[in-house]
Enzyme design. Structure first.
Site, PDB file in Angstrom:
ATOM      1  N   ASP A 124       0.829  -1.216   0.000  1.00 15.77           N
ATOM      2  CA  ASP A 124       0.000   0.000   0.000  1.00 15.77           C
ATOM      3  C   ASP A 124       0.854   1.254   0.000  1.00 15.77           C
ATOM      4  OD1 ASP A 124      -2.223  -1.445   0.610  1.00 15.77           O
ATOM      5  OD2 ASP A 124      -2.318  -0.800   2.693  1.00 15.77           O
ATOM      6  N   LYS A 147      -4.593   2.576  -2.108  1.00 20.31           N
ATOM      7  CA  LYS A 147      -5.268   2.825  -0.831  1.00 20.31           C
ATOM      8  C   LYS A 147      -4.994   4.211  -0.288  1.00 20.31           C
ATOM      9  CE  LYS A 147      -7.525  -0.850   0.529  1.00 20.31           C
ATOM     10  NZ  LYS A 147      -8.447  -1.177   1.529  1.00 20.31           N
ATOM     11  N   MET A 197      -7.859   8.186  10.116  1.00 12.01           N
ATOM     12  CA  MET A 197      -8.624   8.466   8.889  1.00 12.01           C
ATOM     13  C   MET A 197      -9.622   9.604   9.135  1.00 12.01           C
ATOM     14  SD  MET A 197      -9.358   4.568   7.672  1.00 12.01           S
ATOM     15  CE  MET A 197     -10.074   4.041   9.220  1.00 12.01           C
TER      16      MET A 197
HETATM   17  N1  SAH Z   1      -2.829   0.073   9.990  1.00 10.98           N
HETATM   18  C1  SAH Z   1      -2.493   1.450  10.141  1.00 10.98           C
HETATM   19  C2  SAH Z   1      -3.698   2.345  10.024  1.00 10.98           C
HETATM   20  C3  SAH Z   1      -4.364   2.276   8.685  1.00 10.98           C
HETATM   21  S1  SAH Z   1      -5.721   3.364   8.522  1.00 10.98           S
HETATM   22  C4  SAH Z   1      -1.751   1.630  11.477  1.00 10.98           C
HETATM   23  O1  SAH Z   1      -1.700   0.713  12.272  1.00 10.98           O
HETATM   24  O2  SAH Z   1      -1.192   2.697  11.684  1.00 10.98           O
HETATM   25  C5  SAH Z   1      -4.954   4.757   7.799  1.00 10.98           C
HETATM   26  C6  SAH Z   1      -4.882   5.899   8.777  1.00 10.98           C
HETATM   27  O3  SAH Z   1      -3.845   5.650   9.721  1.00 10.98           O
HETATM   28  C7  SAH Z   1      -4.543   7.218   8.171  1.00 10.98           C
HETATM   29  O4  SAH Z   1      -5.674   7.857   7.637  1.00 10.98           O
HETATM   30  C8  SAH Z   1      -4.009   7.972   9.369  1.00 10.98           C
HETATM   31  O5  SAH Z   1      -5.039   8.425  10.192  1.00 10.98           O
HETATM   32  C9  SAH Z   1      -3.286   6.869  10.117  1.00 10.98           C
HETATM   33  N2  SAH Z   1      -1.856   6.822   9.831  1.00 10.98           N
HETATM   34  C10 SAH Z   1      -1.157   5.758   9.410  1.00 10.98           C
HETATM   35  N3  SAH Z   1       0.149   6.047   9.321  1.00 10.98           N
HETATM   36  C11 SAH Z   1       0.276   7.332   9.723  1.00 10.98           C
HETATM   37  C12 SAH Z   1       1.369   8.214   9.880  1.00 10.98           C
HETATM   38  N4  SAH Z   1       2.618   7.842   9.620  1.00 10.98           N
HETATM   39  N5  SAH Z   1       1.132   9.466  10.311  1.00 10.98           N
HETATM   40  C13 SAH Z   1      -0.105   9.872  10.609  1.00 10.98           C
HETATM   41  N6  SAH Z   1      -1.182   9.082  10.481  1.00 10.98           N
HETATM   42  C14 SAH Z   1      -0.998   7.825  10.042  1.00 10.98           C
END
Ligand code: SAH
Length: 497
Positions: A34, A56, A169
């Site tokens: 992704d 994604k 998100m």
């Molecule tokens: N599986 C991921 C989350 C996926 S949903 C996890 O565990 O982090 C996607 C959301 O995760 C984004 O919209 C944002 O809100 C958050 N996100 C993921 N990586 C991020 C990052 N490096 N900085 C800020 N927000 C992040």
């Protein structure tokens, strides 16, 4: 035994991948990834691994989830080792569960490799502990994706929770989230923050209160992906922030070295919190391989061998190996070097240089050797094709010198339009030059009036010859390294903050 892995890539910084995750990627025949997974992790894959990007990005889905599930199943059915690499942790809003279910339904065994989720790791990089004794005894991870009509009741419940609230998100829906929580009874003064691209060089944190956050985030141009966090733990940031305090945090730095040699500089820039951008201006190619192997066969005749670059060392030892020899073939010859990097490259072959002048230029080496060399010494200098004649010409007056030009540097040919656009927009802070040839090629690449196309980027030079070349072309040297090495360049960068 399974050969399908749902792997969490960690929340941004590539080193936040787990060891198990790295091992899985290295085994993969197919890697399905992704946009939130750091693309540099792809380099752990073995040669020939099929890499499939399934997108994604918020609002720009490249492939539907059902199709992704099917793709994983199909590749696994075809007998491939499949790694599904997902940002953060696969089971935190990652739809990893659905992928696992699809595999289970097809009777395919799989493993999950958990990852550092942005919920915890991303906030930590912003200096925000997700819990803190006496401040937050729980934390709640909530999707910020849903529309207000369906979840207004939920906000009433969230507003009553005592712990830290983290919305994922949610950037596109931040107004509803903040107003919904206030309507549910949460204090408008509650500390709150948004963290964009946490644990990457693009990380940006905006701090406010529940009442001001939507406005503050918009004013600061915060876009997805971002974490929204509400709770007293936000106030710990002053003491606990570490990433944003790194000396090169937020800086964008162009590295013009040949790709093969840029890794050390790029790695150090990233350790210091900066973002390095590759713009390789040269490529090196071995030349005169036959002459080199002939001299290697006669190596015992020489009393001195002088190396002037890492490249020279690498090509020389490669030729030595091909001739079925090793460092012992250098016998009693004294070894002299120009440059710490050159000395280090030699150390990797088990050889400590006998002579290395403090200043890393030919003149300094001549000064060092002129009273030591005797007329019956024999000197071998394997080096770059376009090196200055000074060293050879001067030493020849003392003892016989055999110079072999063992490599040439040619202008690298690639599409630099993205980097040039960044320069034009003033997005680049520094451009580093580690040799005159990179300067020549850079100027040729930028065309006329190069200085006006740099958007104010500061030019850092490794040493006097490189600086001279920069100035010859009418460009301005912002600073020159004190020590003429890559470390010297890093010192300048650190000192400028
Ligand atoms: N599986 C991921 C989350 C996926 S949903 C996890 O565990 O982090 C996607 C959301 O995760 C984004 O919209 C944002 O809100 C958050 N996100 C993921 N990586 C991020 C990052 N490096 N900085 C800020 N927000 C992040």
């Amino acid at each position: 035994m399974s050969n399908v892995y749902l792997v969490g890539a960690g929340c941004g910084e590539p080193d936040l991948l787990t060891i198990k995750g790295q091992k899985a990627i290295a085994k993969a025949g197919v890697l399905i990834y992704d946009w939130l997974a750091n693309p540099s992790l792809l380099s752990y894959a073995k040669e020939g691994c099929e890499k499939i990007y399934v997108g994604k990005q918020a609002g720009k889905h490249t492939m539907r989830q059902e199709d992704i599930n099917q793709l994983i199943v199909d590749k696994a059915m075809a007998g491939k080792t499949v790694v599904r690499l997902k940002g953060g942790d696969p089971y935190v809003f990652g739809r990893g569960g659905e992928e696992g279910e699809a595999l289970a339904a097809a009777g395919i065994a799989f493993e999950v490799v958990p990852g550092i989720t942005s919920v915890i790791g991303g906030l930590a990089y912003a200096g925000i502990p997700v819990t803190h004794r006496g401040m937050a005894t729980s934390f709640h991870v909530i999707t910020g994706h849903r529309q207000p009509s369906s979840d207004s009741l939920d906000y009433d419940i969230y507003a009553k929770l005592k712990g830290t609230l983290v919305f994922l998100m949610g950037i596109g829906n931040i107004e509803n989230i903040c107003s919904g929580l206030q309507k549910g009874g949460m204090d408008a003064d509650a500390p709150a923050a948004v963290v964009h691209r946490a644990s990457s060089p693009m990380q940006r944190t905006v701090v406010g209160t529940l009442g001001t956050l939507a406005h503050d985030a918009a004013e600061n141009g915060i876009t997805a992906p971002g974490l929204i966090v509400i709770g007293d733990v936000v106030t710990k940031r002053d003491a606990l922030s570490f990433f944003e305090k790194k000396p090169l945090f937020g800086k964008k730095i162009i590295v013009t070295r040949a790709r093969a040699q840029s890794s050390q500089l790029m790695e150090r820039i990233s350790e210091l919190g900066g973002q390095s951008i590759e713009m390789p201006m040269i490529e090196t190619r071995p030349i005169q391989a036959e002459r080199l192997s002939a001299e290697i066969a006669r190596l015992a005749n020489y009393t001195y061998v002088i190396f002037t670059s890492e490249n020279g060392v690498d090509i020389f030892f490669d030729a030595l190996r091909k001739a079925g020899k090793d460092a012992r073939a250098l016998g009693k010859a004294k070894i002299a070097v120009i440059g710490k990097g050159t000395a280090k490259a030699l150390e990797a072959h088990g050889i400590a240089a006998d002579y290395m002048p403090w200043e890393f230029v030919g003149e300094a080496l001549v000064d060092m050797l002129k009273n030591i060399l005797k007329p019956d010494d024999k000197i071998l200098i394997p080096r770059a094709g376009n090196a200055r004649p000074y060293l050879v010409d001067t030493l020849k007056k003392i003892a016989p010198v055999t110079e072999i030009k063992i490599y040439e540097t040619v202008r690298a040919d690639a599409d630099y339009s993205a980097v040039k656009a960044m320069l034009a927009c003033g997005e680049i802070d520094y451009i580093t030059f580690a040799s005159s040839s990179t300067v020549e090629n850079f100027v040729a690449e930028m065309g006329e009036k190069a200085q006006s196309k740099l958007g104010g980027a500061k030019l850092i030079s490794i040493g006097p010859q490189t600086s001279q070349k920069i100035e010859e072309h009418g460009l301005c040297v912002y600073a020159q390294a004190n020590e003429y090495t890559i470390d010297g360049i890093l010192e300048v960068l650190k000192g400028d903050q």
